[in-house]
Design a protein around this motif. Structure first.
Motif, PDB file in Angstrom:
ATOM      1  N   GLN A  30      91.588  62.692 -57.266  1.00 13.49           N
ATOM      2  CA  GLN A  30      90.667  63.418 -56.395  1.00 13.49           C
ATOM      3  C   GLN A  30      89.775  64.358 -57.202  1.00 13.49           C
ATOM      4  O   GLN A  30      88.587  64.511 -56.900  1.00 13.49           O
ATOM      5  N   VAL A  31      90.330  64.967 -58.246  1.00 14.54           N
ATOM      6  CA  VAL A  31      89.527  65.836 -59.106  1.00 14.54           C
ATOM      7  C   VAL A  31      88.398  65.044 -59.759  1.00 14.54           C
ATOM      8  O   VAL A  31      87.237  65.480 -59.781  1.00 14.54           O
ATOM      9  N   VAL A  32      88.716  63.864 -60.296  1.00 11.59           N
ATOM     10  CA  VAL A  32      87.692  63.088 -60.999  1.00 11.59           C
ATOM     11  C   VAL A  32      86.621  62.604 -60.022  1.00 11.59           C
ATOM     12  O   VAL A  32      85.419  62.631 -60.343  1.00 11.59           O
ATOM     13  N   LEU A  33      87.020  62.188 -58.840  1.00 19.25           N
ATOM     14  CA  LEU A  33      86.022  61.757 -57.861  1.00 19.25           C
ATOM     15  C   LEU A  33      85.146  62.937 -57.430  1.00 19.25           C
ATOM     16  O   LEU A  33      83.927  62.781 -57.265  1.00 19.25           O
ATOM     17  N   ARG A  34      85.748  64.105 -57.274  1.00 20.26           N
ATOM     18  CA  ARG A  34      84.961  65.289 -56.928  1.00 20.26           C
ATOM     19  C   ARG A  34      83.987  65.629 -58.055  1.00 20.26           C
ATOM     20  O   ARG A  34      82.843  66.046 -57.804  1.00 20.26           O
ATOM     21  N   TRP A  35      84.437  65.467 -59.301  1.00 22.80           N
ATOM     22  CA  TRP A  35      83.568  65.684 -60.476  1.00 22.80           C
ATOM     23  C   TRP A  35      82.332  64.786 -60.400  1.00 22.80           C
ATOM     24  O   TRP A  35      81.207  65.240 -60.632  1.00 22.80           O
ATOM     25  N   HIS A  36      82.528  63.518 -60.037  1.00 20.62           N
ATOM     26  CA  HIS A  36      81.390  62.602 -59.876  1.00 20.62           C
ATOM     27  C   HIS A  36      80.428  63.115 -58.813  1.00 20.62           C
ATOM     28  O   HIS A  36      79.209  63.144 -59.016  1.00 20.62           O
ATOM     29  N   LEU A  37      80.980  63.484 -57.664  1.00 17.18           N
ATOM     30  CA  LEU A  37      80.129  63.913 -56.561  1.00 17.18           C
ATOM     31  C   LEU A  37      79.311  65.141 -56.941  1.00 17.18           C
ATOM     32  O   LEU A  37      78.132  65.243 -56.602  1.00 17.18           O
ATOM     33  N   GLN A  38      79.943  66.077 -57.654  1.00 15.88           N
ATOM     34  CA  GLN A  38      79.212  67.291 -58.039  1.00 15.88           C
ATOM     35  C   GLN A  38      78.148  67.017 -59.092  1.00 15.88           C
ATOM     36  O   GLN A  38      77.186  67.774 -59.223  1.00 15.88           O
ATOM     37  N   HIS A  39      78.292  65.913 -59.824  1.00 17.90           N
ATOM     38  CA  HIS A  39      77.243  65.501 -60.761  1.00 17.90           C
ATOM     39  C   HIS A  39      76.136  64.720 -60.061  1.00 17.90           C
ATOM     40  O   HIS A  39      75.129  64.372 -60.694  1.00 17.90           O
ATOM     41  N   GLY A  40      76.313  64.409 -58.786  1.00 16.04           N
ATOM     42  CA  GLY A  40      75.294  63.673 -58.044  1.00 16.04           C
ATOM     43  C   GLY A  40      75.415  62.170 -58.132  1.00 16.04           C
ATOM     44  O   GLY A  40      74.537  61.447 -57.642  1.00 16.04           O
ATOM     45  N   ASN A  41      76.494  61.668 -58.742  1.00 13.57           N
ATOM     46  CA  ASN A  41      76.686  60.228 -58.850  1.00 13.57           C
ATOM     47  C   ASN A  41      77.090  59.626 -57.509  1.00 13.57           C
ATOM     48  O   ASN A  41      77.821  60.245 -56.731  1.00 13.57           O
ATOM     49  N   VAL A  42      76.637  58.408 -57.250  1.00  9.93           N
ATOM     50  CA  VAL A  42      77.227  57.578 -56.205  1.00  9.93           C
ATOM     51  C   VAL A  42      78.482  56.973 -56.819  1.00  9.93           C
ATOM     52  O   VAL A  42      78.472  56.544 -57.979  1.00  9.93           O
ATOM     53  N   VAL A  43      79.578  56.922 -56.081  1.00  6.40           N
ATOM     54  CA  VAL A  43      80.851  56.518 -56.676  1.00  6.40           C
ATOM     55  C   VAL A  43      81.572  55.545 -55.750  1.00  6.40           C
ATOM     56  O   VAL A  43      81.542  55.696 -54.524  1.00  6.40           O
ATOM     57  N   ILE A  44      82.224  54.525 -56.338  1.00  5.66           N
ATOM     58  CA  ILE A  44      82.849  53.460 -55.539  1.00  5.66           C
ATOM     59  C   ILE A  44      84.275  53.184 -56.032  1.00  5.66           C
ATOM     60  O   ILE A  44      84.542  52.145 -56.638  1.00  5.66           O
ATOM     61  N   PRO A  45      85.218  54.098 -55.772  1.00  8.12           N
ATOM     62  CA  PRO A  45      86.597  53.851 -56.197  1.00  8.12           C
ATOM     63  C   PRO A  45      87.202  52.658 -55.480  1.00  8.12           C
ATOM     64  O   PRO A  45      86.812  52.334 -54.355  1.00  8.12           O
ATOM     65  N   LYS A  46      88.167  52.035 -56.159  1.00  3.22           N
ATOM     66  CA  LYS A  46      88.830  50.864 -55.592  1.00  3.22           C
ATOM     67  C   LYS A  46      90.335  51.063 -55.626  1.00  3.22           C
ATOM     68  O   LYS A  46      90.891  51.542 -56.614  1.00  3.22           O
ATOM     69  N   SER A  47      90.997  50.717 -54.528  1.00  2.00           N
ATOM     70  CA  SER A  47      92.439  50.653 -54.464  1.00  2.00           C
ATOM     71  C   SER A  47      92.800  49.727 -53.311  1.00  2.00           C
ATOM     72  O   SER A  47      92.012  49.578 -52.376  1.00  2.00           O
TER      73      SER A  47
END
Length: 273
Positions: free
Chosen positions: A213-230
């Motif tokens: 969750q920290v790493v995904l939040r890091w992406h969002l705060q950088h403005g990246n669109v992000v597509i995690p998979k599980s």
């Protein structure tokens, strides 16, 4: 229901900043996985012809009962189809059981062939015909982007690149920004390689969340669109639950400092399919 922030693309289309990726999910398992993601609240689904699971995505979308306008579907043109992009997109649409995708990407530049330039011009036609709302690229280096932009037509709306704390991919991200292209991150968790890093675990403890969750939040705060998979329902839900906390500037900087050219996939300059 959590409201997912959106990123406005350079043609005005809005893409959810957090989506769900289906890379390496077998088609037989894809409908169930995407159904779980949609029930969790994801509205953006990222697939590709080469993944072999567009049919499963389409079945989940059809069974969801959600309005098509509330969904954002991305698929991609594989290297072997660069010379037949029109037929390839129509085949993808048939498998997805859709009349239109929201974003169609050239999956890799495959620079040995140079076919991506002609393919791009076909994608422009497909967009003008309404078969896709936006067009973009994936894994394009700055020199590939420059050549596409130099054609003088449509500037890609998105460049989907490998990006995570171990690979900030600064040159490509900066080229995207220079051209007004949104950066979308694949392998956003570095296949787990950064989840044990003290910069990540310390932030996780401070906020009472998981390292992922920290790493995904890091992406969002950088403005990246992000597509995690599980495919694990609990992780699908946890990856979506990243809007209730904010990393400090110091935490973001500490995670930025993990950059070490830690690429998990092929290098776009050398990969030709």
């Amino acid at each position: 229901m959590t409201t997912i922030p959106t990123v406005k693309l350079n043609n005005g289309v809005e893409i959810p900043q957090l989506g769900y990726g289906v890379f390496q999910i077998p088609d037989a398992d894809t409908q169930a996985a995407v159904t779980t993601a949609l029930e969790t609240g994801y509205r953006s689904i990222d697939t590709a012809a080469v993944y072999g699971n567009e049919t499963g995505v389409g079945r989940a979308v059809a069974a969801s009962g959600l309005r098509r306008d509330d969904l954002f579907i991305t698929t991609k043109l594989w290297i072997s189809d660069l010379g037949r992009a029109r037929d390839a997109l129509r085949a993808s649409l048939d498998r997805l059981a859709l009349d239109q995708v929201d974003l169609y990407l050239i999956h890799w530049p495959a620079p040995a062939t140079d076919a991506y330039l002609d393919a791009w011009q076909t994608l422009e036609e497909l967009q003008s015909e309404g078969l896709t709302r936006a067009i973009g690229v994936s894994n394009f280096l700055p020199e590939h982007l420059d050549r596409v932009v130099a054609l003088g037509g449509t500037v890609p709306a998105v460049n989907q690149i490998e990006l995570h704390p171990a690979l900030l991919n600064r040159a490509s991200a900066e080229a995207n920004a220079r051209h007004g292209i949104a950066t979308e991150a694949w392998s956003p968790l570095a296949q787990g390689a950064v989840l044990d890093e003290p910069a990540v675990t310390t932030a996780a403890e401070a906020h009472g969340v998981t390292p992922a969750q920290v790493v995904l939040r890091w992406h969002l705060q950088h403005g990246n669109v992000v597509i995690p998979k599980s495919v694990t329902p609990s992780r699908i839900a946890a990856n979506f639950d990243v809007f209730g906390f904010t990393l400090t500037d110091a935490e973001v900087a500490a995670i930025d400092a993990l950059d070490r050219d830690g690429r998990t996939g092929p290098h776009p300059a050398r990969f030709n399919g």
